[in-house]
Structures are given as C-alpha cells and as structure tokens.
Design a protein around this motif. Sequence first.
Motif, PDB file in Angstrom:
ATOM      1  N   VAL A   1       0.849  -1.200   0.000  1.00 32.80           N
ATOM      2  CA  VAL A   1       0.000   0.000   0.000  1.00 32.80           C
ATOM      3  C   VAL A   1       0.883   1.248   0.000  1.00 32.80           C
ATOM      4  O   VAL A   1       0.664   2.177  -0.793  1.00 32.80           O
ATOM      5  CB  VAL A   1      -0.963  -0.005   1.220  1.00 32.80           C
ATOM      6  CG1 VAL A   1      -1.658   1.341   1.379  1.00 32.80           C
ATOM      7  CG2 VAL A   1      -1.981  -1.132   1.086  1.00 32.80           C
ATOM      8  N   LEU A   2       1.888   1.274   0.866  1.00 30.05           N
ATOM      9  CA  LEU A   2       2.809   2.418   0.934  1.00 30.05           C
ATOM     10  C   LEU A   2       3.534   2.625  -0.388  1.00 30.05           C
ATOM     11  O   LEU A   2       3.665   3.758  -0.869  1.00 30.05           O
ATOM     12  CB  LEU A   2       3.820   2.207   2.064  1.00 30.05           C
ATOM     13  CG  LEU A   2       4.921   3.261   2.204  1.00 30.05           C
ATOM     14  CD1 LEU A   2       4.314   4.619   2.568  1.00 30.05           C
ATOM     15  CD2 LEU A   2       5.942   2.823   3.238  1.00 30.05           C
TER      16      LEU A   2
ATOM     17  N   VAL B   1       1.318   4.315  -2.952  1.00 26.81           N
ATOM     18  CA  VAL B   1       1.148   5.736  -2.636  1.00 26.81           C
ATOM     19  C   VAL B   1       2.394   6.520  -3.029  1.00 26.81           C
ATOM     20  O   VAL B   1       2.305   7.563  -3.687  1.00 26.81           O
ATOM     21  CB  VAL B   1       0.818   5.929  -1.133  1.00 26.81           C
ATOM     22  CG1 VAL B   1       0.889   7.396  -0.738  1.00 26.81           C
ATOM     23  CG2 VAL B   1      -0.551   5.340  -0.805  1.00 26.81           C
ATOM     24  N   VAL B   2       3.568   6.015  -2.670  1.00 29.41           N
ATOM     25  CA  VAL B   2       4.822   6.712  -2.967  1.00 29.41           C
ATOM     26  C   VAL B   2       5.042   6.807  -4.477  1.00 29.41           C
ATOM     27  O   VAL B   2       5.412   7.867  -4.995  1.00 29.41           O
ATOM     28  CB  VAL B   2       6.016   6.009  -2.269  1.00 29.41           C
ATOM     29  CG1 VAL B   2       7.343   6.550  -2.760  1.00 29.41           C
ATOM     30  CG2 VAL B   2       5.901   6.163  -0.763  1.00 29.41           C
TER      31      VAL B   2
ATOM     32  N   ASN C   1       2.738   6.698  -6.860  1.00 30.31           N
ATOM     33  CA  ASN C   1       1.727   7.598  -7.433  1.00 30.31           C
ATOM     34  C   ASN C   1       2.062   9.066  -7.189  1.00 30.31           C
ATOM     35  O   ASN C   1       1.780   9.918  -8.033  1.00 30.31           O
ATOM     36  CB  ASN C   1       0.338   7.276  -6.897  1.00 30.31           C
ATOM     37  CG  ASN C   1      -0.227   6.002  -7.482  1.00 30.31           C
ATOM     38  OD1 ASN C   1       0.301   5.443  -8.434  1.00 30.31           O
ATOM     39  ND2 ASN C   1      -1.297   5.522  -6.885  1.00 30.31           N
ATOM     40  N   LEU C   2       2.673   9.353  -6.051  1.00 24.63           N
ATOM     41  CA  LEU C   2       3.042  10.733  -5.739  1.00 24.63           C
ATOM     42  C   LEU C   2       4.303  11.185  -6.477  1.00 24.63           C
ATOM     43  O   LEU C   2       4.502  12.375  -6.679  1.00 24.63           O
ATOM     44  CB  LEU C   2       3.251  10.903  -4.230  1.00 24.63           C
ATOM     45  CG  LEU C   2       1.994  10.832  -3.371  1.00 24.63           C
ATOM     46  CD1 LEU C   2       2.357  10.869  -1.887  1.00 24.63           C
ATOM     47  CD2 LEU C   2       1.033  11.968  -3.716  1.00 24.63           C
TER      48      LEU C   2
END
Length: 181
Positions: free
Chosen positions: A130-131, A134-135, A137-138
């Motif tokens: 999950v992390l 997110v990383v 995608n950012l």
Amino acid sequence: MTYLILGLILWVAAHLFKRVAPDLRARMGNAGKGLAAVGILAGLVLMIYGYRQAEVFNVWFPPAWTVHLNNLMMLAAVFVYGMSATKGRLRGAMRHPQLTAVKIWAVAHLLVNGDLASLVLFGGLLAWAVLEVVVINLSEEWDRPQPGEAKKDVILVVITVVMFLVITLIHNWLGVWPFPG
C-alpha cells in the motif's frame, strides 16, 4: 521474530530507496541497483528464516471456509501479477498489477493464518505494498499502455493456471497442502 521484523524493514527500505533518496540512488548508478538488489534478497532471506523460526502464538483461529477463499484469491493474485507482463487487451488495465497482486496475496494469507508471525509477515507486506503504491503515485506520472491482442490474454490465463499449480506443488514440498482434504 526478530529476524522476520529485520527482514521486513530491510525489504521495505531497499524497495523505497529509489523513491526516498532518488539523487543518492542516481549518483550510485549500478552500485545503487546492486545495493537495492542485495537488500531485497537479504530481506527476503531474513523474512523466510524469521517466519520459519518464529514461535507459534495464535491470535485467532480462522474458520475452515477461508481456505477456499484463500485459494480463489491466490488464483486471482497470480493472474493479476501476470497482467504486468501481458501484451494483451488487459495491458494497462491497472497501474500497479504486481503490487496489487501482493496485496491480494497478503490478504489471502491473513485469512487462513491467525498466528502472530503470519500477521507480522503478511500484514507487513500488505502495508508495504500500500505504501509503495502511494509513494509511486506521488512521485511519477503514468502513461497507460495501449491494449494489445486478445489472444495474449488467453495465454495469460493458461500461464496463470500453470503457475498456480507450480505454487501449489511448492507449498506441498514445504509441507503445506493448500487444499482441504
């Protein structure tokens, strides 16, 4: 349990190295790739060793029916993982097929394993996946690939079934038969 936790930390750190310290990683060139690869491999070895050595402490007792759900989810995880390499119509259906497959795999294993070591291992890898999404995608844009030929998706289905059978045999070799008798 110490080796398991150290392995998880090393796995996460090695995977996030490129995203958290991109300048340092770029300056290191191929040595940075090698360092990440060694970190990932060492983390994997520590996780396996730590998991196999961990004392069994049951937190909960999964109901018998979760085994069937686990097997169905594992088939889906293998298929989704394979989507990252397909050149068929499903190409580009999702941005992170490998990390999505890890999430499916982790949840499936959490359903059938109620001991503390399993919660740490599979829960830790679920949190990492999950992390990581997110990383990523950012930090970067995504250009959706164009779909390919439908016959390539049929090949993906065949490869998925074969890989699922191989994974089943590996589990059997390790002493864990994934199908209820």
